[in-house]
Design an enzyme around this catalytic site. Structure first.
Site, PDB file in Angstrom:
ATOM      1  N   HIS A  62      -0.466 -21.417 -18.235  1.00 54.63           N
ATOM      2  CA  HIS A  62      -0.983 -19.999 -17.338  1.00 54.63           C
ATOM      3  C   HIS A  62      -2.161 -19.110 -18.005  1.00 54.63           C
ATOM      4  CE1 HIS A  62       0.271 -16.119 -15.195  1.00 54.63           C
ATOM      5  NE2 HIS A  62       0.515 -15.769 -17.165  1.00 54.63           N
ATOM      6  N   SER A  74     -16.211   0.585  -9.684  1.00 55.65           N
ATOM      7  CA  SER A  74     -17.392   2.332  -9.670  1.00 55.65           C
ATOM      8  C   SER A  74     -17.904   2.408  -8.253  1.00 55.65           C
ATOM      9  CB  SER A  74     -18.228   2.255 -10.478  1.00 55.65           C
ATOM     10  OG  SER A  74     -18.206   1.932 -11.756  1.00 55.65           O
ATOM     11  N   TRP A  77      -2.795 -20.080 -24.932  1.00 58.14           N
ATOM     12  CA  TRP A  77      -4.556 -20.680 -24.786  1.00 58.14           C
ATOM     13  C   TRP A  77      -4.941 -20.381 -25.653  1.00 58.14           C
ATOM     14  CZ3 TRP A  77      -8.524 -16.877 -23.485  1.00 58.14           C
ATOM     15  CH2 TRP A  77      -8.729 -15.961 -24.489  1.00 58.14           C
ATOM     16  N   THR A 109     -14.965   3.955 -23.389  1.00 56.77           N
ATOM     17  CA  THR A 109     -14.006   3.487 -22.452  1.00 56.77           C
ATOM     18  C   THR A 109     -13.563   4.890 -21.734  1.00 56.77           C
ATOM     19  OG1 THR A 109     -13.333   2.151 -24.279  1.00 56.77           O
ATOM     20  CG2 THR A 109     -11.999   1.956 -21.435  1.00 56.77           C
ATOM     21  N   SER A 161     -19.830 -24.141 -16.677  1.00 54.31           N
ATOM     22  CA  SER A 161     -20.262 -23.506 -15.046  1.00 54.31           C
ATOM     23  C   SER A 161     -20.663 -22.291 -15.924  1.00 54.31           C
ATOM     24  CB  SER A 161     -19.032 -23.552 -14.909  1.00 54.31           C
ATOM     25  OG  SER A 161     -18.629 -22.876 -14.154  1.00 54.31           O
ATOM     26  N   SER A 162     -20.288 -21.578 -16.828  1.00 54.48           N
ATOM     27  CA  SER A 162     -20.002 -19.944 -17.243  1.00 54.48           C
ATOM     28  C   SER A 162     -21.547 -19.760 -17.499  1.00 54.48           C
ATOM     29  CB  SER A 162     -18.987 -19.973 -18.076  1.00 54.48           C
ATOM     30  OG  SER A 162     -17.757 -19.558 -17.404  1.00 54.48           O
ATOM     31  N   HIS A 183     -12.468 -11.907 -28.469  1.00 53.66           N
ATOM     32  CA  HIS A 183     -12.878 -10.655 -28.006  1.00 53.66           C
ATOM     33  C   HIS A 183     -13.473 -10.041 -26.707  1.00 53.66           C
ATOM     34  CE1 HIS A 183     -11.151  -6.271 -27.974  1.00 53.66           C
ATOM     35  NE2 HIS A 183     -12.579  -6.060 -27.544  1.00 53.66           N
ATOM     36  N   LYS A 196     -15.801   5.771 -19.190  1.00 57.74           N
ATOM     37  CA  LYS A 196     -16.175   5.276 -17.834  1.00 57.74           C
ATOM     38  C   LYS A 196     -14.632   6.231 -17.210  1.00 57.74           C
ATOM     39  CE  LYS A 196     -17.232   1.411 -17.523  1.00 57.74           C
ATOM     40  NZ  LYS A 196     -19.147   1.906 -17.111  1.00 57.74           N
ATOM     41  N   ARG A 200       7.518 -12.879 -28.646  1.00 57.50           N
ATOM     42  CA  ARG A 200       6.210 -13.723 -27.687  1.00 57.50           C
ATOM     43  C   ARG A 200       6.450 -14.976 -27.609  1.00 57.50           C
ATOM     44  NH1 ARG A 200       0.205 -13.339 -27.494  1.00 57.50           N
ATOM     45  NH2 ARG A 200      -0.355 -14.404 -25.869  1.00 57.50           N
ATOM     46  N   GLU A 228     -14.440 -12.047 -24.776  1.00 61.89           N
ATOM     47  CA  GLU A 228     -14.036 -12.202 -23.527  1.00 61.89           C
ATOM     48  C   GLU A 228     -13.099 -11.320 -22.685  1.00 61.89           C
ATOM     49  OE1 GLU A 228     -14.121 -15.663 -21.461  1.00 61.89           O
ATOM     50  OE2 GLU A 228     -12.588 -15.295 -20.414  1.00 61.89           O
ATOM     51  N   HIS A 253      -9.393  -7.623 -35.217  1.00 66.37           N
ATOM     52  CA  HIS A 253      -8.076  -6.916 -34.250  1.00 66.37           C
ATOM     53  C   HIS A 253      -7.591  -7.891 -34.683  1.00 66.37           C
ATOM     54  CE1 HIS A 253      -9.595  -5.234 -30.775  1.00 66.37           C
ATOM     55  NE2 HIS A 253      -8.872  -6.966 -30.810  1.00 66.37           N
ATOM     56  N   HIS A 254      -7.271  -8.830 -33.614  1.00 72.59           N
ATOM     57  CA  HIS A 254      -6.127  -9.457 -33.690  1.00 72.59           C
ATOM     58  C   HIS A 254      -5.768 -11.104 -34.506  1.00 72.59           C
ATOM     59  CE1 HIS A 254      -7.468  -9.591 -28.998  1.00 72.59           C
ATOM     60  NE2 HIS A 254      -8.608  -9.481 -30.051  1.00 72.59           N
ATOM     61  N   ASP A 295     -31.487 -14.383  -1.801  1.00 73.89           N
ATOM     62  CA  ASP A 295     -30.470 -15.328  -2.978  1.00 73.89           C
ATOM     63  C   ASP A 295     -30.651 -15.007  -3.982  1.00 73.89           C
ATOM     64  OD1 ASP A 295     -28.829 -18.040  -3.522  1.00 73.89           O
ATOM     65  OD2 ASP A 295     -29.441 -18.075  -1.324  1.00 73.89           O
ATOM     66  N   TYR A 354     -14.286  -8.326 -22.946  1.00 73.82           N
ATOM     67  CA  TYR A 354     -14.882  -7.107 -22.015  1.00 73.82           C
ATOM     68  C   TYR A 354     -15.657  -8.633 -20.476  1.00 73.82           C
ATOM     69  CZ  TYR A 354     -13.442  -4.076 -24.829  1.00 73.82           C
ATOM     70  OH  TYR A 354     -12.576  -3.345 -25.725  1.00 73.82           O
TER      71      TYR A 354
END
Lengths: 284, 534
Positions: free
Chosen positions: B80, B271, B145, B331, B172-173, B256, B334, B453, B258, B305-306, B109, B260
């Site tokens: 998932h 925006s 994950w 943040t 790909s990314s 991390h 924004k 979890r 990732e 922090h993880h 293009d 953002y």
């Protein structure tokens, strides 16, 4: 600089089958690797098939791009796009190596000393947390690779190849075709010699130093870093061979030769990574 | 002028021998075709990943083991997450980038049209590897994950397939990002300086940088996992001198940024939508740009922090706590700018605006719970509880997904040439926002009360909130099928959309007809300040 009519427009290529062929190749390679790593039948066959399809794709796709380039389809803006793209690609490669260098620093500075600390004595009694090490559970001893033998020769080889490719570039800019071709031949030879020495060094490590991929975290970081570097030298030497053939065929002009520069950038990148390896893997 | 150019070209048969049918989509080098494929692929993956989440919620309706084995439950939650992050959200925003960046920048293009096609066609093989891993002996990866060793070193063939899927997704990314970054830096129409370009382009410029810098790190991490599994290396094994925590460091150094990578393009879409429906220019363009850059930069310095509970030193915990809290500053800039854009605006509440507002409220809640989790002393209690699950679903679903819906409804008229069904769109929004909160708000309480979890069973006192959450999840899941109805309706017919269907919208994408012709801006369009700043 000759342009086809209307090529001041940004070149947008025609539809192409090569991307899908490339994806098929990677799918075959992935399944082949999964099967062969788990010792399931036909894994090697799939790997081989994927590799062949990948080669066909590379020949077809790059052949097309070279054809378009020689056909004058690419204007100065397209050239700038290629420069940006190659720079960012090399940056992504730098970050790929950063992961392995980071792992090496982490185990040397944090993990190994921690394993040798009194707090770990209950689990790993008597383990001295000094680099180089194969870890607290290692049965037999090994000898680390000495920096000032084969690795120093390899450093000299790669640094010289950086000189020869620059000499070739000067030849290209000055219109001295022979200097260009001779410089490229020398660079390819130096690259191939480097690889030969590297393979010989691995043989020495396995047969005389008892330094193997399974030799704890020293073996892990040693083979991962030098192995991926060797793989990149292989790629770089292949790219050099391609532009050598193109130079012999009369491609590139003194003004427009980005393919040459891209390969040169890549070669210098491989060179710099080696210097980092030489210092932190072999020397210190 | 552009329209006549296009017609001229098509008449000449410049692309007259273009393949048709399925070959058109397989071989295409057109950014609009590729964008469409990205968006469809991401929606299909969204449904697949969503179905897996419903398996999870069904199992959690009651305590005890009801429907699936614990092993299968773990595989569901792993796939998932991997599918939603890499298969749904990221491709959705790449799809938006493909469709909209050339239109916004006045480019013919993407910079590398063929490579663009390859970036997309690498996704199906990765999807095959990921979903196919369910059917191999031992099943799919069941590690979550994050793929932490030592569990991930011990798993079966499914883990190898996940590793290679991650490799292919990373390729790909990286190719997609090189393409996007080059397009933004090199293909802007003359006169559009960096500080005049649309905010969506700015967010993607920083996102592409984050991807190029962080995806190779993930590739390195899973490569070490692979060699630890099959070639006897000891990167993550203490017996050989390695350390399983090393994997966490490397993974979160990717992981991390990732976050953002997913959030920044969402910020970009919002925006555009909020100014359009406030009929005011975006407030604080320059500060917005600096905020995006600051978020991108700081995201590389907060990864541990993880990992507060892995035994990192106290000074490390303190540093990572303060650095993480620092992200709240840009943040906050924004969020302040979005709110101020609406201040005294002539607001109207069409579906894109509703989703943008939903994003604004709920993403801010997700950001605030993120600050709670950033406090080391609090996180030691909340680590790996449902509070974390609630937090990141507020960011990922109400943040990224709602923003993607805002963009979908906002640009759908440009893509299809028809207005979508506004009533259905609004129904979709209200069902989504209500069920979303029913599903995820109670998870805060569950987490605070200590429910861990990634466990298929739980103590009885958690039953009520879990059932509420499950009802919300099923309601949310089935509401998303409305999107299919809305999109198919708009593709087939409906009111013709004007070139600029939203009176407050700005930007070059609204100067081409709706639907956008197959080829646009083959010559760079004129750019004036009035159409700048989405």
């Amino acid at each position: 600089m000759s342009h086809a009519a209307g090529s001041n427009r940004y070149y947008v290529p025609e539809p192409s089958i090569w991307p899908l062929v490339g994806s098929g190749a990677l799918l075959l390679l992935a399944f082949g690797a999964v099967l062969s790593m788990n010792s399931i039948a036909n894994g090697g066959l799939l790997l081989l098939a994927g590799f062949v399809v990948l080669l066909i794709m590379l020949f077809g796709w790059f052949g097309r791009v070279i054809g378009e380039s020689e056909g004058g389809q690419y204007n100065i803006q397209v050239d700038r796009s290629f420069r940006w793209a190659m720079s960012w690609f090399i940056f992504s490669e730098v970050m790929f190596f950063a992961a392995f260098f980071g792992a090496l620093f982490y185990v040397r500075v944090l993990a190994v000393p921690e394993l040798g600390s009194p707090a770990q004595a209950l689990l790993w009694d008597g383990f001295v947390g000094h680099w180089p090490t194969a870890g607290p559970a290692a049965k037999d001893s090994f000898t680390p690779m000495h920096a000032w033998g084969l690795p120093a020769i390899n450093t000299a080889l790669l640094l010289s190849s950086g000189v020869t490719i620059t000499w070739a570039h000067w030849g290209l800019i000055a219109g001295k075709r022979k200097q260009l071709i001779l410089g490229l031949i020398l660079t390819v030879l130096l690259g191939v010699t480097f690889l030969g020495v590297q393979i010989y060094e691995y043989g020495e490590a396995y047969s005389h130093l008892n330094l193997k991929m399974t030799t704890g975290v020293y073996g892990s970081t040693f083979y991962m870093l030098t192995g991926f570097h060797g793989f990149h030298v292989t790629l770089g030497a292949t790219m050099l061979a391609v532009i050598l053939v193109r130079s012999i065929k009369g491609h590139f002009t003194a003004e427009r030769h980005f393919a040459f520069e891209a390969v040169a950038w890549y070669w210098h990148f491989v060179d710099v990574v080696w210097l980092g390896l030489f210092v932190v893997v072999y020397w210190l | 002028m552009n329209a006549s150019h296009t017609a001229h070209h098509d008449d000449l048969g410049h692309h007259g021998h273009a393949p048709t049918g399925i070959m058109r989509w397989i071989t295409t080098t057109n950014h609009k075709d590729i964008g469409t494929m990205y968006l469809w692929f991401s929606f299909i993956m969204f449904l697949v990943g969503g179905a897996m989440s419903l398996v999870i919620r069904a199992e959690l309706m009651q305590p005890g083991i009801q429907y699936v084995s614990p092993e299968f439950y773990n595989q569901m939650l792993t796939l998932h997450a991997l599918i939603m992050v890499f298969g749904a959200i990221m491709p959705a925003f790449v799809g938006f980038a493909n469709w909209m960046l050339p239109l916004m920048l006045g480019a013919p293009d993407m910079a590398f049209a063929r490579m663009n096609n390859w970036s997309f066609w690498l996704l199906p093989p990765a999807a095959i590897l990921l979903t196919g891993s369910l059917f191999v002996p031992g099943g799919a990866a069941g590690t979550g994950w994050t793929l932490y060793p030592p569990l991930s070193v011990q798993m079966g063939i499914g883990m190898d397939m996940a590793i290679f899927a991650v490799h292919i997704l990373g390729m790909s990314s990286i190719m997609g990002s090189i393409n996007i970054i080059t397009t933004i830096l090199n293909l802007r129409t003359p006169g559009m300086t960096l500080m005049k370009m649309p905010m969506f382009a700015w967010t993607w410029l920083v996102t592409a940088f984050l991807l190029i810098a962080s995806m190779p790190i993930l590739a390195g991490a899973v490569t070490m996992l692979l060699t630890d599994r099959h070639f006897g290396t000891s990167f993550f094994a203490a017996a050989g001198g390695g350390d399983p925590v090393l994997f966490q460091h490397i993974f979160w150094f990717f992981g991390h940024p990732e976050v953002y990578i997913i959030a920044l393009p969402a910020f970009g879409v919002v925006s555009h939508v909020i100014p359009a429906f406030s009929r005011k220019p975006l407030f604080g363009y320059v500060s917005m740009v600096y905020a995006i850059a600051a978020i991108g930069l700081i995201s590389f310095f907060v990864w541990a922090h993880h990992m507060y509970v892995t035994g990192i030193p106290l000074t490390g915990q303190l540093y990572f706590m303060y650095a993480t809290l620092l992200i709240a500053v840009p943040t906050g800039v924004k969020v302040f700018n979005w709110v101020t854009t609406m201040w005294r605006g002539a607001l109207s509440f069409e579906t894109p605006m509703l989703f943008a507002l939903g994003f604004l409220f709920l993403f801010t809640i997700g950001g605030l719970t993120g600050l709670v989790l950033a406090i080391t002393a609090v996180d030691i209690q909340l680590q790996d509880t449902y509070y974390v699950v609630a937090h990141f679903h507020y960011v990922m679903v109400a943040g990224a997904l709602f923003s993607a819906y805002a963009g979908l409804y906002y640009w759908l008229p440009k893509w299809t040439g028809h207005m979508y069904n506004e009533s259905l769109g609004k129904l979709h929004f209200w069902l989504s926002i209500v069920f979303f909160n029913v599903a995820f708000f109670p998870q805060h309480f569950l987490g605070l009360a200590g429910m861990p979890r990634r466990i298929p069973d739980y103590a009885q006192q958690f039953t009520d909130f879990n059932m509420v959450s499950g009802i919300g999840a099923f309601g949310f899941g089935f509401s998303q099928l409305l999107v299919l109805v809305v999109v198919f309706q708009a593709m087939k017919g409906g009111a013709k959309a004007a070139a600029k269907p939203w009176d407050g919208a700005t930007g070059l994408e609204w100067t081409v007809p709706s639907p956008a012709p197959h080829h646009t801006f083959e010559d760079p369009p004129p750019f004036d300040q009035a159409t700048a700043h989405g």
